[in-house]
Motif scaffolding. Structure first.
Motif, PDB file in Angstrom:
ATOM      1  N   PRO B 296      10.950  63.074 109.074  1.00 53.64           N
ATOM      2  CA  PRO B 296      11.367  63.197 110.470  1.00 53.64           C
ATOM      3  C   PRO B 296      12.845  62.813 110.592  1.00 53.64           C
ATOM      4  O   PRO B 296      13.423  62.252 109.665  1.00 53.64           O
ATOM      5  N   LEU B 298      15.658  60.378 112.174  1.00 52.18           N
ATOM      6  CA  LEU B 298      15.688  59.035 112.741  1.00 52.18           C
ATOM      7  C   LEU B 298      16.402  59.087 114.080  1.00 52.18           C
ATOM      8  O   LEU B 298      17.347  59.875 114.251  1.00 52.18           O
ATOM      9  N   PRO B 299      15.968  58.260 115.016  1.00 53.03           N
ATOM     10  CA  PRO B 299      16.631  58.298 116.321  1.00 53.03           C
ATOM     11  C   PRO B 299      18.110  57.897 116.214  1.00 53.03           C
ATOM     12  O   PRO B 299      18.477  57.103 115.350  1.00 53.03           O
ATOM     13  N   ARG B 362      16.325  50.867 109.027  1.00 52.41           N
ATOM     14  CA  ARG B 362      15.430  51.096 110.177  1.00 52.41           C
ATOM     15  C   ARG B 362      13.993  51.252 109.717  1.00 52.41           C
ATOM     16  O   ARG B 362      13.060  50.896 110.435  1.00 52.41           O
TER      17      ARG B 362
END
Lengths: 190, 719
Positions: B296, B298-299, B362
């Motif tokens: 995905p 990462l923000p 993170r």
């Protein structure tokens, strides 16, 4: 025979047609046709045809006309060898060139390249079986990104996936003991 | 003696926990006393416990723990190997009487590449293909070259080289080539693209790097391990370094070959089924990978957010999160890779890895991961963070020493541990230093003791004298290089924190990576300046400290010649001739490595492109050469009808290319033309049909490649 008639009928040398000859020969050589005799013969044939064609198109450059003739001849030969007829000219020639290199025509059957005689069956078969396989048949599948959540508390709880509870507590007690002993040693001496 | 093969699906979690806690206990047992002694030294300086000392102690504790962790891993690894090998290792799951017949498990051997040396890529793949074919026991295997190359020269060369390779080895329908139009998500995206298109054809995929070599035996064994262990999602093999020629490359391969086995065994001891994936030389079960391991975003924005750059650790964590085991195959033979040839290339690679690893910060708290995977993320970060920490330690030490000097060095002679221990301040300081050094040397000693049990290998390393001399030289050279890497890493971390991202370019390998003076000066002048300033400052503050730090300072001050010398092929080969840094892969190379060297040498014998044509040689071939053009056109995606404006744009670009040469075009225009089927067909036709007078000089020179006529003889009659 008078002196003026000597050499009459021979085509005059023309640097533009020399360039066209060299270009045709170079293009053929780019196809890995290495035999000088064959190169020369094919180039001479192409230039001969091109000169005839140029007579009716006087404004055209000999190099352009000669390469056009060569391409036309190649298209015909490829269509015949690959038994194709409905492809666009440029595509046909690209496909034909691919077949040439994949079937190793310049190495195995150089004498038949662009020959007006029918190509041998093995050549035809090898050429028509030559096709590029850049990948197997597509079998598309979805690959959705894995979800990620960032929560510290959950992360702490996840430790029980890695550690068995009681051995971990036992070890944690040992670590505390080591730390305690070191602390006691410090306290006693400072 | 238990002769039953190890069954990973019945792995005892208690035993695994005990192993991990034992490791932690040993690290704590070593680090605790060392920190206490260091704290006591601070105490005895008599100037009180200020912020500097506290910070020094914290940094010292972190660095010492890392050193202790390496030492403990090596000791554990040594004892495991010494006494018959770890029973809980994945390779032990295959018994000695394992079936030696063919395995019918569809396997893809994938090699993602991006602007790599095409000769090395195709020759490497040829060797692997032929070795696997000779092994003859994996009939359902296919090979994939997955290209993300953005350099047109590389792209065109790859296409032709792929076709030539398939022709030469009879690999039609077995060796495939895929070039993505846009390299979304880099290597991870490239692999994901493969999985989406063809993943369902295969049960396993073996991921190779552009410089990987795996023997057929190794590939078959990996597949067999997967077949025998249906709970395994990824098995990472431990590759040996090979084919190095410069001093640095040969040093690395010597060190990893000598110390690597014990460290790997130590790693496997505590990792167990929560091993890591290193991105290559590994086998992956495709179905769960597709289902669980797509990365995905990462923000947030880069460098900490956005697409995940160091994908391998995360994929291993995701695979494990989904319940699949990830193992390290510590004793799989026939598995190789190459390494950077000079310190600047080494640092460039580290910069990419560092940025990727920092991004993992993170992920340490992401939900669902195993603690060991979080530990992998943390250790990955610490492996680079250690450099600025070390620099911090040096700076703080200097400040504390200066402070201590300023108060007249009035220590408490009989304070702290001195009341119980008859050690002077200097003796105790020396003791802490020696203890640290011992731990630093433990992996080397363990590696040497481990070698002792393999007499044949001792000879392959060149005999004990050469081995010991090699260890000495390696220690000396790395002592000088380590501070240079420390400065590089510190700079990279600062740049990353300032959101300066890096491009992920191709690694130069072999002779292409040989150092040059101008590159060494550009890369290290700042280190030299910093080293000189630091030396003066430390010398003026504390001469004894300056003497102690002289190896560190010398490495930094002389970084330019050091970098040049260690990256020199000539010097590297001179060492090889004298028998230093020999490895078994050099003295008794496996046939695959020998063939690779021979093939590459044969391929490089061809005449190079004319100097003026080099920069756009790929474009030249794609336009001019009938076969390269045909392959290129055949691999391009057939396009829909273009709008007239686009047709006009392409026509203008084609005219410009032919009449003004490639230098008149921007790179993106060249790539646009190379991606357009009609333009490539048209350019081929137009170029050959255009008289020389109307072509740019560059094309006139290019076309001479194919001209039969030689230049006229140079005699007085020829003007």
């Amino acid at each position: 025979m008078t002196e003026e008639r000597v050499g009459e009928g021979l085509p005059a040398t023309d640097p533009a047609w020399d360039e066209a000859f060299v270009r045709v020969e170079s293009y053929l050589r780019a196809h890995h046709i290495d035999s000088r005799v064959l190169l020369n013969r094919l180039a001479a044939e192409i230039i001969g045809e091109a000169r005839q064609l140029a007579a009716s198109h006087p404004g055209d450059d000999p190099v352009t006309v000669a390469i056009e003739v060569l391409h036309r001849r190649m298209s015909g030969w490829f269509a015949n060898v690959l038994q194709l007829g409905d492809e666009a000219d440029a595509q046909l020639r690209a496909r034909g060139r691919l077949a040439l290199i994949m079937a190793e025509v310049p190495r195995r059957w150089p004498q038949h390249f662009l020959s007006k005689d029918p190509a041998p069956q093995e050549l035809r078969q090898a050429a028509s079986e030559s096709s590029l396989h850049p990948g197997p048949e597509l079998r598309l599948t979805n690959m959705a990104p894995a979800p990620l959540e960032f929560t510290f508390g959950e992360a702490v709880n996840d430790k029980w996936k890695t550690f068995s509870r009681w051995p971990f507590f036992r070890a944690a007690a040992a670590w505390l003991l080591i730390a305690g002993l070191l602390g006691a040693a410090w306290a006693a001496s400072h | 003696m238990d002769l039953e093969p190890f069954d990973p699906s019945r792995l005892d979690p208690l035993r695994v926990t005990n192993r991990r806690t034992l490791m932690a206990t040993l690290v704590l047992a070593l680090t605790g006393p060392a920190v206490l002694m260091m704290a006591d030294l601070h105490w005895r300086t008599g100037t009180g416990f200020d912020g500097w000392k506290f910070l020094h102690l914290v940094v010292f504790a972190v660095l010492f723990a890392l050193v202790a962790f390496g030492a403990v891993s090596a000791v554990v690894g040594f004892f495991l190997r010494r006494y018959g090998g770890d029973p809980y290792r994945i390779c032990a799951s295959l018994g000695p009487d394992t079936d030696r017949g063919a395995i019918f498990a569809a396997t893809a051997i994938v090699m993602p590449i991006c602007n790599e040396d095409v000769v090395r890529v195709t020759e490497g793949l040829r060797v692997v293909y032929e070795s696997l074919a000779a092994a003859g026991r994996l009939p359902g295997s296919d090979f994939f070259i997955l290209s993300d190359s953005t350099n047109p020269n590389r792209w065109v060369e790859e296409e032709a080289a792929w076709l030539a390779l398939t022709q030469q080895v009879g690999g039609q329908g077995r060796i495939f080539y895929r070039k993505r139009r846009t390299g979304i998500n880099k290597k991870a995206g490239n692999i994901a693209d493969f999985c989406r298109r063809w993943g369902r054809h295969y049960r396993y995929m073996i991921v190779l790097d552009a410089d990987s070599i795996m023997t057929g035996e190794a590939i078959v064994r990996l597949v067999r391990l997967m077949e025998a262990n249906p709970t395994a999602g990824i098995i990472q093999a431990v590759p040996f370094l090979a084919n190095g020629e410069t001093i640095l490359a040969r040093l690395q391969q010597f060190a990893t070959r000598l110390y690597g086995p014990v460290s790997a065994a130590g790693l496997n001891f505590w990792q167990s089924a929560e091993g890591n994936y290193w991105g290559h030389n590994a086998i992956i079960r495709v179905a769960p990978f597709i289902r669980h391991c797509s990365l995905p975003e990462l923000p947030g924005a880069g460098p900490f957010g956005g697409r995940i750059m160091s994908h391998d650790y995360v994929e291993a964590a995701l695979m494990r999160r989904a319940g699949w085991q990830v193992w390290l195959a510590t004793d799989l033979q026939g598995n190789y890779e190459e390494c950077p040839a000079n310190i600047i290339d080494f640092a460039k690679r580290d910069r990419r890895w560092l940025q990727g690893n920092l991004q993992h910060a993170r992920l340490i708290v992401a939900k669902g991961f195993y603690t060991v995977n979080r530990l992998h993320f943390t250790l990955g970060i610490l492996s680079y963070l250690a450099s600025p920490l070390w620099l911090t330690l040096i700076i703080i030490s200097t400040v504390i020493a200066r402070h201590y000097d300023a108060v007249g060095r009035q220590g408490r002679a009989a304070a702290g541990f001195a009341r119980q221990l008859p050690w002077s301040f200097q003796t105790q300081a020396l003791g802490v230093f020696i203890f640290t050094m011992i731990l630093l040397f433990v992996p080397k000693v363990m590696g040497l003791l481990d070698l002792k049990s393999r007499p044949k290998e001792i000879q392959e390393f060149g005999g004990w004298k050469k081995v010991l001399a090699g260890v000495g030289l390696e220690t000396g050279i790395f002592t000088l290089l380590a501070p240079v890497l420390m400065l590089f890493h510190t700079e990279f971390i600062i740049l990353t924190l300032c959101r300066r991202t890096v491009a992920w370019g191709a690694q130069r390998r072999g002779r292409a990576g040989e150092s040059a003076w101008n590159e060494a000066i550009r890369g290290h002048w700042i280190h030299t300046v910093l080293g000189l300033i630091g030396s003066i400052l430390i010398w003026r503050s504390d001469r004894i400290l300056a003497i102690w730090m002289s190896p560190v300072l010398a490495g930094i001050v002389f970084s330019i010649p050091l970098s040049y010398w260690t990256g020199s092929v000539e010097a590297g080969l001179r060492f090889r001739k004298k028998g230093y840094f020999q490895t078994p892969e050099e003295t008794a190379p496996p046939p695959e490595l020998t063939r690779l060297a021979e093939n590459i040498s044969a391929r490089r014998k061809g005449a190079p492109p004319l100097p003026g044509l080099e920069s756009d040689y790929g474009l030249l071939q794609a336009v001019l050469d009938p076969y390269v053009n045909a392959v290129h056109v055949a691999l391009l995606r057939a396009k829909d009808e273009l709008p007239p404006a686009a047709e006009e744009r392409f026509a203008a670009l084609r005219a410009k290319l032919l009449h003004e040469g490639p230098r008149a075009l921007h790179l993106r225009d060249k790539i646009a033309l190379l991606m357009d089927v009609d333009s490539m067909n048209a350019l081929h036709l137009e170029l050959w049909a255009t008289p020389a007078a109307r072509l740019d000089d560059w094309w006139r020179l290019a076309i001479q490649h194919y001209t039969v006529i030689a230049l006229p003889p140079q005699t007085p009659f020829v003007r």
